[in-house]
Design a protein around this motif. Structure first.
Motif, PDB file in Angstrom:
ATOM      1  N   LEU A  84      -6.936  -4.197  -5.061  1.00  0.00           N
ATOM      2  CA  LEU A  84      -6.252  -5.189  -4.228  1.00  0.00           C
ATOM      3  C   LEU A  84      -5.727  -6.348  -5.071  1.00  0.00           C
ATOM      4  O   LEU A  84      -4.620  -6.843  -4.850  1.00  0.00           O
ATOM      5  CB  LEU A  84      -7.201  -5.718  -3.152  1.00  0.00           C
ATOM      6  N   GLY A  85      -6.524  -6.762  -6.053  1.00  0.00           N
ATOM      7  CA  GLY A  85      -6.071  -7.822  -6.946  1.00  0.00           C
ATOM      8  C   GLY A  85      -4.847  -7.431  -7.738  1.00  0.00           C
ATOM      9  O   GLY A  85      -3.916  -8.231  -7.903  1.00  0.00           O
ATOM     10  N   THR A  86      -4.814  -6.186  -8.217  1.00  0.00           N
ATOM     11  CA  THR A  86      -3.639  -5.707  -8.953  1.00  0.00           C
ATOM     12  C   THR A  86      -2.415  -5.668  -8.057  1.00  0.00           C
ATOM     13  O   THR A  86      -1.314  -6.059  -8.463  1.00  0.00           O
ATOM     14  CB  THR A  86      -3.908  -4.312  -9.535  1.00  0.00           C
ATOM     15  N   SER A  87      -2.585  -5.219  -6.816  1.00  0.00           N
ATOM     16  CA  SER A  87      -1.453  -5.182  -5.889  1.00  0.00           C
ATOM     17  C   SER A  87      -0.927  -6.585  -5.603  1.00  0.00           C
ATOM     18  O   SER A  87       0.286  -6.794  -5.526  1.00  0.00           O
ATOM     19  CB  SER A  87      -1.865  -4.506  -4.571  1.00  0.00           C
ATOM     20  N   LEU A  88      -1.824  -7.549  -5.440  1.00  0.00           N
ATOM     21  CA  LEU A  88      -1.390  -8.929  -5.230  1.00  0.00           C
ATOM     22  C   LEU A  88      -0.646  -9.456  -6.451  1.00  0.00           C
ATOM     23  O   LEU A  88       0.382 -10.141  -6.321  1.00  0.00           O
ATOM     24  CB  LEU A  88      -2.598  -9.818  -4.931  1.00  0.00           C
ATOM     25  N   LEU A  89      -1.143  -9.131  -7.636  1.00  0.00           N
ATOM     26  CA  LEU A  89      -0.487  -9.577  -8.869  1.00  0.00           C
ATOM     27  C   LEU A  89       0.901  -8.961  -8.999  1.00  0.00           C
ATOM     28  O   LEU A  89       1.883  -9.663  -9.297  1.00  0.00           O
ATOM     29  CB  LEU A  89      -1.351  -9.198 -10.074  1.00  0.00           C
ATOM     30  N   VAL A  90       1.001  -7.657  -8.770  1.00  0.00           N
ATOM     31  CA  VAL A  90       2.290  -6.979  -8.871  1.00  0.00           C
ATOM     32  C   VAL A  90       3.244  -7.472  -7.790  1.00  0.00           C
ATOM     33  O   VAL A  90       4.429  -7.693  -8.042  1.00  0.00           O
ATOM     34  CB  VAL A  90       2.100  -5.448  -8.779  1.00  0.00           C
ATOM     35  N   GLY A  91       2.732  -7.678  -6.567  1.00  0.00           N
ATOM     36  CA  GLY A  91       3.583  -8.168  -5.490  1.00  0.00           C
ATOM     37  C   GLY A  91       4.118  -9.559  -5.772  1.00  0.00           C
ATOM     38  O   GLY A  91       5.313  -9.823  -5.595  1.00  0.00           O
ATOM     39  N   ALA A  92       3.248 -10.461  -6.223  1.00  0.00           N
ATOM     40  CA  ALA A  92       3.695 -11.822  -6.531  1.00  0.00           C
ATOM     41  C   ALA A  92       4.669 -11.828  -7.703  1.00  0.00           C
ATOM     42  O   ALA A  92       5.674 -12.557  -7.688  1.00  0.00           O
ATOM     43  CB  ALA A  92       2.484 -12.703  -6.849  1.00  0.00           C
ATOM     44  N   GLY A  93       4.402 -11.008  -8.722  1.00  0.00           N
ATOM     45  CA  GLY A  93       5.319 -10.927  -9.851  1.00  0.00           C
ATOM     46  C   GLY A  93       6.674 -10.377  -9.464  1.00  0.00           C
ATOM     47  O   GLY A  93       7.710 -10.853  -9.950  1.00  0.00           O
ATOM     48  N   THR A  94       6.671  -9.379  -8.583  1.00  0.00           N
ATOM     49  CA  THR A  94       7.933  -8.807  -8.116  1.00  0.00           C
ATOM     50  C   THR A  94       8.742  -9.828  -7.328  1.00  0.00           C
ATOM     51  O   THR A  94       9.961  -9.929  -7.474  1.00  0.00           O
ATOM     52  CB  THR A  94       7.660  -7.566  -7.248  1.00  0.00           C
ATOM     53  N   VAL A  95       8.064 -10.605  -6.484  1.00  0.00           N
ATOM     54  CA  VAL A  95       8.749 -11.646  -5.713  1.00  0.00           C
ATOM     55  C   VAL A  95       9.390 -12.664  -6.646  1.00  0.00           C
ATOM     56  O   VAL A  95      10.574 -13.019  -6.502  1.00  0.00           O
ATOM     57  CB  VAL A  95       7.758 -12.339  -4.758  1.00  0.00           C
ATOM     58  N   ALA A  96       8.623 -13.158  -7.619  1.00  0.00           N
ATOM     59  CA  ALA A  96       9.146 -14.172  -8.532  1.00  0.00           C
ATOM     60  C   ALA A  96      10.320 -13.633  -9.344  1.00  0.00           C
ATOM     61  O   ALA A  96      11.370 -14.291  -9.469  1.00  0.00           O
ATOM     62  CB  ALA A  96       8.032 -14.644  -9.470  1.00  0.00           C
ATOM     63  N   PHE A  97      10.171 -12.434  -9.875  1.00  0.00           N
ATOM     64  CA  PHE A  97      11.223 -11.847 -10.703  1.00  0.00           C
ATOM     65  C   PHE A  97      12.483 -11.589  -9.887  1.00  0.00           C
ATOM     66  O   PHE A  97      13.608 -11.824 -10.349  1.00  0.00           O
ATOM     67  CB  PHE A  97      10.709 -10.549 -11.333  1.00  0.00           C
ATOM     68  N   THR A  98      12.299 -11.122  -8.651  1.00  0.00           N
ATOM     69  CA  THR A  98      13.440 -10.819  -7.788  1.00  0.00           C
ATOM     70  C   THR A  98      14.213 -12.080  -7.421  1.00  0.00           C
ATOM     71  O   THR A  98      15.446 -12.113  -7.493  1.00  0.00           O
ATOM     72  CB  THR A  98      12.963 -10.098  -6.519  1.00  0.00           C
TER      73      THR A  98
END
Length: 272
Positions: free
Chosen positions: A66-80
């Motif tokens: 779950l922590g990895t998914s939150l990290l990837v999701g937040a990173g994807t939002v910022a990058f996008t």
């Protein structure tokens, strides 16, 4: 519309809603059902002897995923947002040469199947040595979100009055300052819409995760569920409990951001 017609429409709406929400209910039901009760035929519509073993398994085994998914999701939002917001502003207001072709390219990019992109990323990541890493997943997930985000930003920013931008230029603001201080705050609905969809795509991604991070130490929740599935054993209550927990962030975000999303998606659809 008479009262009887309104009543029938309401009943039909409730019926269709119940049908669509039944899988969600069944997911919660199975997550509370004991393993031996799942073999009953017909299955229980309500857990007669509920258990929280599945949720205990989630807290014990699934928190890193779950922590990895939150990290990837937040990173994807910022990058996008960092990539798509300036691109949408440029296409909407600066109107660079070849902008129409770029707009068409973003439309075409959304039609490419994810599995084809995953195979291409695999070959590139293998050469670069970034397989099984969360930055690689962020980059891959962003390729799905960025084209959609650019189109949303372009449609929304096209509706910003040119007089507002001209006033900023008159006050001495350059293109970058105008974008940061005027355009971006006005585009809050579009930012929320893009951020929500980017997060949901990254949160629910399976193709990129299984192809690019299948053997990594930091795997997302979509792969964490697999540890409960084997050739001779399927821990269905743990699987469904994980699915319930994984659905909570997405559901909360949808409820909180729904009015911003409605405004952001419909922006640019109607022009004076």
């Amino acid at each position: 519309m008479n009262r009887a017609t309104h009543r029938w429409q309401t009943l039909l709406g409730l019926l269709f809603t119940a049908v669509m929400l039944f899988p969600v209910y069944w997911m919660v039901n199975v997550s509370l059902t004991r393993e031996h009760d799942m073999r009953k035929s017909p299955p229980n519509l309500f857990p007669a002897d509920p258990t929280f073993d599945g949720y205990r398994a989630v807290l014990t085994h699934q928190l890193p995923y779950l922590g990895t998914s939150l990290l990837v999701g937040a990173g994807t939002v910022a990058f996008t947002v960092v990539l798509a917001a300036p691109a949408g502003y440029a296409l909407a207001k600066l109107r660079p040469r070849g902008g129409g072709l770029l707009h068409f390219a973003f439309l075409i990019a959304q039609m490419i199947p994810g599995i084809i992109m995953a195979m291409g990323f695999y070959a590139i990541y293998l050469n670069l040595g970034v397989l099984n890493s969360w930055p690689g997943l962020i980059l891959a997930d962003s390729t799905i979100a960025v084209p959609f985000a650019v189109l949303v930003f372009t449609a929304f920013m096209s509706g910003i009055p040119d007089d507002l931008l001209q006033a900023a230029r008159t006050d001495g603001a350059g293109a970058l300052r105008t974008f940061w201080s005027v355009v971006l705050p006005v585009s809050r609905n579009a930012v929320v819409t893009v951020s929500l969809f980017a997060f949901l795509w990254a949160w629910s991604d399976f193709i990129f995760a299984s192809t690019l991070d299948g053997g990594g130490r930091l795997r997302p929740i979509t792969l964490g569920i697999y540890q409960y599935i084997g050739n001779n054993n399927q821990q269905w209550n743990a699987i469904m409990a994980t699915a319930v927990v994984a659905s909570i962030p997405a559901a909360v975000l949808l409820v909180v951001a729904q009015r911003y999303v409605a405004a952001g998606v419909t922006a640019g659809a109607v022009k004076d």
